[in-house]
Design a protein around this motif. Structure first.
Motif, mmCIF file in Angstrom:
data_model
loop_
_atom_site.group_PDB
_atom_site.id
_atom_site.type_symbol
_atom_site.label_atom_id
_atom_site.label_comp_id
_atom_site.label_asym_id
_atom_site.label_seq_id
_atom_site.Cartn_x
_atom_site.Cartn_y
_atom_site.Cartn_z
ATOM 1 N N THR A 68 23.851 28.303 10.791
ATOM 2 C CA THR A 68 23.641 26.934 10.306
ATOM 3 C C THR A 68 24.505 26.650 9.084
ATOM 4 O O THR A 68 25.200 25.623 9.012
ATOM 5 N N ASP A 72 21.962 20.028 12.993
ATOM 6 C CA ASP A 72 20.883 19.249 12.351
ATOM 7 C C ASP A 72 19.517 19.782 12.782
ATOM 8 O O ASP A 72 18.584 19.865 11.966
ATOM 9 N N THR A 102 20.006 31.158 10.082
ATOM 10 C CA THR A 102 20.421 30.691 8.753
ATOM 11 C C THR A 102 21.931 30.805 8.571
ATOM 12 O O THR A 102 22.591 29.874 8.100
ATOM 13 N N GLU A 114 18.917 23.055 10.967
ATOM 14 C CA GLU A 114 18.665 22.823 9.540
ATOM 15 C C GLU A 114 17.236 22.370 9.316
ATOM 16 O O GLU A 114 16.586 22.755 8.340
ATOM 17 N N LYS A 115 16.704 21.558 10.228
ATOM 18 C CA LYS A 115 15.323 21.096 10.101
ATOM 19 C C LYS A 115 14.348 22.263 10.276
ATOM 20 O O LYS A 115 13.331 22.347 9.583
ATOM 21 N N LEU A 118 14.858 25.277 9.427
ATOM 22 C CA LEU A 118 14.934 26.150 8.259
ATOM 23 C C LEU A 118 14.291 25.567 7.009
ATOM 24 O O LEU A 118 14.229 26.243 5.980
ATOM 25 N N GLU A 119 13.814 24.311 7.084
ATOM 26 C CA GLU A 119 13.151 23.711 5.921
ATOM 27 C C GLU A 119 11.932 24.527 5.518
ATOM 28 O O GLU A 119 11.597 24.634 4.343
ATOM 29 N N ASP A 120 11.241 25.111 6.496
ATOM 30 C CA ASP A 120 10.111 26.013 6.226
ATOM 31 C C ASP A 120 10.058 27.040 7.350
ATOM 32 O O ASP A 120 9.548 26.766 8.438
ATOM 33 N N THR A 121 10.607 28.224 7.080
ATOM 34 C CA THR A 121 10.679 29.245 8.137
ATOM 35 C C THR A 121 9.302 29.711 8.599
ATOM 36 O O THR A 121 9.160 30.201 9.721
ATOM 37 N N MET A 169 11.353 29.234 -1.056
ATOM 38 C CA MET A 169 11.658 29.389 0.367
ATOM 39 C C MET A 169 10.676 30.303 1.094
ATOM 40 O O MET A 169 10.582 30.270 2.314
#
Length: 713
Positions: A526, A552, A523, A555-556, A558-561, A357
């Protein structure tokens, strides 16, 4: 008929008549010594202890020993025995400070000379003697004249043994028959003491297997295993229950036989066996150093056999549990000869050691610790953590520190889960759940002269080859407030490679902290919204459709902060909008109604008992989940747990316990950490599932104790 040796402490009610030595505290009184426990006297020497038994007897054995780990174990004691009460005040003082040498010089006509002088040995602090001839007596006097310390006398055990005067139904005196017997030695007394569970003798690491279970504790064996090495069997399940325990008990029998036969005497010093949760709890509470030394496997419910090398350096684990005595012997022999790969408790390292992460943060494991942390050319910051609530506060700060220092080529920001990975105590000595240390470079540049070639480094540092070859040891311990500026200063002040501009980094940290705080909120909201919406497994209520679109989107992100381009203020606005939509749609109440209407919360031990009674009356089992709001696995499983309460309501009653508010229940039911699921039937615990949240495993456990191969809705 044959006379039997008896232990006066138990068989003849040996008790204290008088004692003038006092005690350090009430729990350390002189009566302890008669039970093989610790007595610590007041300051001084030459104490007089008068003892008495319930009836006259023939004395043959006298034992005195000092306790282990005390400052002043007894060294010398004079001893008298008499048929009548001993008037010690009339003669005792003239023997103050006497030892064996002084007694040898006593005139033959000295009145009231001691029967014997007992001098404990320096290693075990023990003296055990068998008299040349039995002495008929009912009263006894010990005079403690010296100790191995300076200020007082500590006694760990006193024992007297011999024969009853009348040992047959007619009550005939058997003095002559006893006096005519040969000496029996100390072995019969050792057997008596073991049978009576009194530590008469100082503990010695014998070549055998020692059990640590519900009622058998051997601190000395734990210490000996660390100092001398040996075989160690661990199975922490519930005694008499479960396949793992059955396997463990089977291997334990093989171990006992191997030690009894002496087949490993030249290879394995001793053995230790923990079978049952009670033994593991005892060791964890009273001997934490042993757990640090051994490094338990990740799955504590499994049964494992180890060979531990003397000193906390290497251990070997049997790939498969032995199925014969011969296989046990072979494993012990091969391990003693260092055949095979030493075992280190470790997670699987992630690709390139990078945290999935947070790419600027390295994840260290048991197997990669030396390679990463002890690299002599790097300054390594290590965040060693164990699952607990404070970690959720500290972890975002650590993840913010890593990108701040990404441009420092010789600095590494690392983290390690100390529960899942083994760390040498010499590297991280502390026991706290959160420990931060910096391991400064010992060879900046990686070779001699590297600083001169690069033109960097601190003046006077890294120039001597002895300095560069120095081991990193345990590094430097962080003692700050946990803030990002404080961590930056800690790294800056203790690093050995070229330093960064602290002022500039602190200014940059202000923006990073704002961004990190915003991402943390993003985070949390979500995950919270996502978890609550999972309660609606069939279809989402129309009122929540707009909220789902926002979740949604978050969440997208947070896939790569690292790729989030939004400013902290924009993130805060998105979070606030999501909270408003969730509140307007009444998400919390809808989710609670959908998920938990059959899961009752336990607020006291008495209430848990009531739920057990309800389940019993309905012919069901009670399923109790121990959870924590800070443990993500618990939160993620709650919707499934709620669905199970609906699905299996014919077979079970479901409840939950918050470990943060119900600590007494946590301790009473011996739950190590959440999540844990306990199954009760007829008011008694019959099974548990720990450190696992697999639906199938829990369903299988419920079915087993409900009395059905499978469960039906």
């Amino acid at each position: 008929m044959e006379e039997d040796l008896v232990l006066f402490n138990t068989a003849l009610g040996l008790k204290v008549e008088s004692y003038d030595g006092g005690c350090e505290s009430e729990r350390l009184g002189i009566e302890n010594a008669l039970k093989g426990k610790v007595h610590c006297s007041d300051t001084g020497m030459n104490m007089n202890l008068c003892l008495k038994i319930s009836e006259p007897a023939l004395l043959t054995h006298v034992v005195v020993r000092g306790p282990r780990d005390c400052t002043a174990p007894i060294k010398t004691a004079l001893f008298w025995a008499s048929k009548t009460k001993i008037p010690f005040k009339s003669f005792s003082k003239k023997f103050n400070g006497y030892n064996q040498d002084k007694l040898k010089r006593l005139p033959k006509d000295t009145q009231n000379p001691p029967l014997v002088c007992l001098t404990t040995d320096e290693q075990f602090k023990e003296c055990a003697i068998e008299l040349e001839e039995p002495v008929e007596a009912q009263h006894f006097l010990f005079k403690f004249t010296s100790s191995w310390g300076e200020k007082n006398v500590d006694v760990g055990g006193i024992a007297l043994a011999g024969y009853r005067l009348s040992n047959n139904l007619e009550g005939a005196n058997n003095t002559d028959s006893v006096k005519g017997k040969e000496k029996v030695g100390m072995e019969p007394l050792k057997l008596l003491a073991e049978k009576e569970r009194i530590e008469v003798f100082a503990w010695r690491p014998e070549h055998k297997l020692y059990d640590i279970g519900e009622h058998m504790f051997h601190d000395e064996a734990l210490s000996a295993l660390i100092k001398r090495g040996g075989l160690f069997l661990m199975c922490s399940g519930q005694r008499g229950k479960g396949e793992g325990i059955a396997k463990g008990e089977k291997v334990a029998e093989f171990l006992r036989e191997a030690f009894a036969n002496g087949e490993m005497r030249n290879h394995v010093p001793l053995g230790l066996c923990i079978l049952g949760r009670g033994g593991l709890k005892y060791v964890s509470k009273n001997f934490p150093g042993f757990l640090d030394f051994l490094g338990f496997p990740i799955d504590r419910s499994d049964t494992q056999l180890y060979f531990v090398e003397a000193g906390p350096k290497r251990k070997f684990r049997a790939a498969q549990l032995p199925e014969t005595v011969e296989e046990v012997v072979a494993f012990g022999r091969d391990s003693a000869e260092s055949r095979g790969e030493p075992f280190v408790k470790s997670q699987e390292p992630p690709p390139n050691d990078r945290d999935p992460m947070h790419k600027d943060l390295l994840t260290v494991t048991g197997r990669t610790f030396d390679r990463i942390v002890l690299d002599p050319s790097l300054d390594v910051f290590l965040f060693a953590w164990a699952p607990c609530k404070p970690v959720t506060v500290m972890e975002p700060v650590i993840t913010a520190l890593a990108p701040l220092l990404r441009d420092c080529e010789t600095v590494r920001i690392c983290k390690i889960d100390r529960i899942q990975n083994e760390i040498e105590k010499e590297r991280v000595p502390e026991q706290q759940p959160i420990v931060i240390r910096l391991f400064p470079a010992t060879s900046p540049g990686g070779s001699e002269g590297a600083d001169e070639e690069k033109g960097g480094g601190k003046e006077g540092k890294g120039k001597e080859s002895t300095r560069k070859r120095k081991d990193k040891g345990c590094g430097v311990l962080y003692k700050g407030d946990g803030s990002l500026p404080s961590l930056l200063k800690f790294v800056h002040d203790n690093m050995e490679t070229p330093q960064f501009d602290l002022s500039a980094k602190k200014k940059e940290a202000t923006g990073v902290m704002k961004r990190q705080a915003a991402i943390t909120k993003l985070t949390q909201i979500t995950l919270l919204c996502k978890r609550k919406m999972e309660a609606f497994e069939v279809s989402l209520p129309p009122a929540l459709e707009e909220l789902k679109g926002l979740v949604d989107q978050m969440e997208k992100l947070l896939e790569d902060t690292n790729d989030i381009s939004m400013e902290p203020e924009e993130i805060e606005t998105l979070v606030q909008l999501t909270v408003e939509k969730a509140t307007a749609a009444n998400l919390d109440q809808l989710a609670r109604k959908a998920v938990n209407k059959r899961v009752m919360e336990v607020n006291a031990e008495g209430q848990l008992g009531q739920f057990c009674d309800i389940a019993k009356a309905q012919g069901k089992v009670l399923v109790c989940q121990f959870f924590a709001v800070w443990a993500m696995p618990c939160l993620m499983f709650m919707p499934e747990y709620g669905r199970m309460s609906e699905e299996f309501q014919k077979q079970a009653v479901f409840c939950k316990v918050n470990v943060d508010t119900q600590k007494e229940l946590l301790e009473k039911h011996k739950v190590d950490k959440p999540p844990a699921f306990l199954i009760f039937k007829n008011g008694e615990e019959v099974g548990r599932l720990e450190e696992s949240i697999e639906r199938d495993a829990l369903v299988g456990l419920i079915a087993k104790h409900f009395g059905s191969e499978t469960l039906t809705s």
